[in-house]
Write an enzyme that holds these catalytic residues in place. Sequence first.
Site, PDB file in Angstrom:
ATOM      1  N   LYS A  45       0.826  -1.211   0.000  1.00  0.00           N
ATOM      2  CA  LYS A  45       0.000   0.000   0.000  1.00  0.00           C
ATOM      3  C   LYS A  45       0.861   1.261   0.000  1.00  0.00           C
ATOM      4  O   LYS A  45       0.581   2.220  -0.740  1.00  0.00           O
ATOM      5  CB  LYS A  45      -0.946  -0.015   1.202  1.00  0.00           C
ATOM      6  CG  LYS A  45      -2.015  -1.103   1.119  1.00  0.00           C
ATOM      7  CD  LYS A  45      -2.782  -1.285   2.420  1.00  0.00           C
ATOM      8  CE  LYS A  45      -3.782  -2.430   2.304  1.00  0.00           C
ATOM      9  NZ  LYS A  45      -4.524  -2.694   3.551  1.00  0.00           N
ATOM     10  N   GLN A  57      -4.799  -1.537   9.768  1.00  0.00           N
ATOM     11  CA  GLN A  57      -4.677  -2.821   9.083  1.00  0.00           C
ATOM     12  C   GLN A  57      -5.288  -3.949   9.922  1.00  0.00           C
ATOM     13  O   GLN A  57      -4.980  -4.096  11.101  1.00  0.00           O
ATOM     14  CB  GLN A  57      -3.197  -3.120   8.797  1.00  0.00           C
ATOM     15  CG  GLN A  57      -2.953  -4.397   8.024  1.00  0.00           C
ATOM     16  CD  GLN A  57      -3.511  -4.352   6.622  1.00  0.00           C
ATOM     17  OE1 GLN A  57      -3.432  -3.335   5.935  1.00  0.00           O
ATOM     18  NE2 GLN A  57      -4.082  -5.458   6.165  1.00  0.00           N
ATOM     19  N   ASP A  93     -10.742   2.629   4.080  1.00  0.00           N
ATOM     20  CA  ASP A  93     -11.113   1.213   3.991  1.00  0.00           C
ATOM     21  C   ASP A  93     -12.606   1.043   3.729  1.00  0.00           C
ATOM     22  O   ASP A  93     -13.056  -0.025   3.313  1.00  0.00           O
ATOM     23  CB  ASP A  93     -10.739   0.473   5.280  1.00  0.00           C
ATOM     24  CG  ASP A  93      -9.406  -0.263   5.164  1.00  0.00           C
ATOM     25  OD1 ASP A  93      -8.981  -0.546   4.027  1.00  0.00           O
ATOM     26  OD2 ASP A  93      -8.804  -0.555   6.214  1.00  0.00           O
TER      27      ASP A  93
END
Length: 389
Positions: free
Chosen positions: A135, A179, A202
Site C-alpha cells: 500500500k 490494518q 477502507d
Amino acid sequence: MATALCPLRAALRPRGRRLLHLSAASILGKRLSYLGWHLVAVLCGSAAALVVVLPGGSCPQSSRIGIVPREGQKTAVLDFRNDAVVISGRKLARQIRQEARHEVEQWVAAGNKRPHLSVVLVGENPASHSYVLNKTKAAADVGISSETILRPASITEEELLDLIGKLNNDANVDGLLVQLPLPEHIDERKICNAVTPDKDVDGFHVINVGRMCLDQYSMLPATPWGVWEIIKRTGIPTLGKNVVVAGRSKNVGMPIAMLLHTDGRHERPGGDATVTISHRYTPKEQLKQHTIRADIVVAAAGIPNLITADMIKEGAAVIDVGITRVQDPVTAKSRLVGDVDFEGVKKKASYITPVPGGVGPMTVAMLMKNTIIAAKKLLKPKELEALTA
C-alpha cells in the site's frame, strides 16, 4: 461465391447477427480481435476461400465458424471455443494508478496539499506487514505521501482508540486505515467505527457501509470496489444477469453483493443484477445448483478450490477473491491459491481472474482512489458531520 454465402446468412439472420468476411489466406496463422469478433484462420484443404467467425452468445470465447468453400459446395458451420480470457488485475491496476497519478498531479498543481495516507499496523503478522508495504509503495507511485505507524500486539484497545482520535484530528492526515486483523483482545468493529467516516479509506465505518447500502456516495471498501471495476472495465454485463457471491463477510462478500444488485439509476449506481449469496452453511450441492445457472460467480469464501468446473455453466465470468497459502504437494513449497480451480474452470468460463495477480492489485489501486477522494473531501463532510454529531 455470393451463392455459397446464402445458406449461412439465412441460418443466422433471425438471430440478428452480421457476417464478417475475410480471405482465409489473409489471416492464416493469426488470431485477431476486431470489434468483438474473434477471428481464426481455418484450413480446409484447398477448398476454403473465406472464413466467417460469429460471436457465440454471452461467451466471447465460444464462437461459430462458417467456412465458405468454392462456388457450388456446401457451407460448413463448426463450433469453436478457447479457454477463458484471463483478466490481468495487474494491468487494470496499472491503468487505475495512472489515472490516480494524473489526478494527484492536477490537484497539487492547483495549489492543494499533497494527499496523505496514515496506516496503523499492530503486531508482527507477516501477511499484514506485506500488505501494508504494498500500500505504501503504491502511494509513492501515484504521488501520495504516506506513513506507517507501528504498534506492538500488546497495545490496549484504549491506547489504539486514543491514537486513532489524534489522527482523526490531524489536518495533515487525509486517509486513515488500521490494518486488519487485530489482536484478539481488541474489538475490530469498535476500531473501524472510531475512524472518522471522511478519512475512512477502507470503507469500514458503519456510516460508509450504511450509505453504500442505500446507494449513496460513500467510501467503498477497496476489494469490493476492485471487483466492481474489474467487471465494468472488462465489459462483463450485469444488467438482469444472475450472480452468485460465495461468501458473506461484512468487508468483502456483502459489499460485493450490494454493488452488483443495486439500482444503476441511483446516486451510487449499482449493477442491476439478481444476486444470490452463499456462506459456510450452504451445502456444496445446493451451492452448485446456484452457480450452474449463474452468469457471474464471485468466489470470496477463503476455501481453496471451492468452485470447480462442474459447478460453472459455459461462458460464465468467474472472479476469484479468495487467497490462501497452501503447500504444493509436488515441490513442498508454499504457494497462493484462490477459491476457484483455475485450470479446470478456465476451460468453461468466458472470463476468469487468476490468484495471485487478479483482485489483489485492484484492492491496492482502489485504496489510492479512496485516499484522493478523502483529500478532496468529496463526500460532503458537512452531511457526514451531522450524521456523526
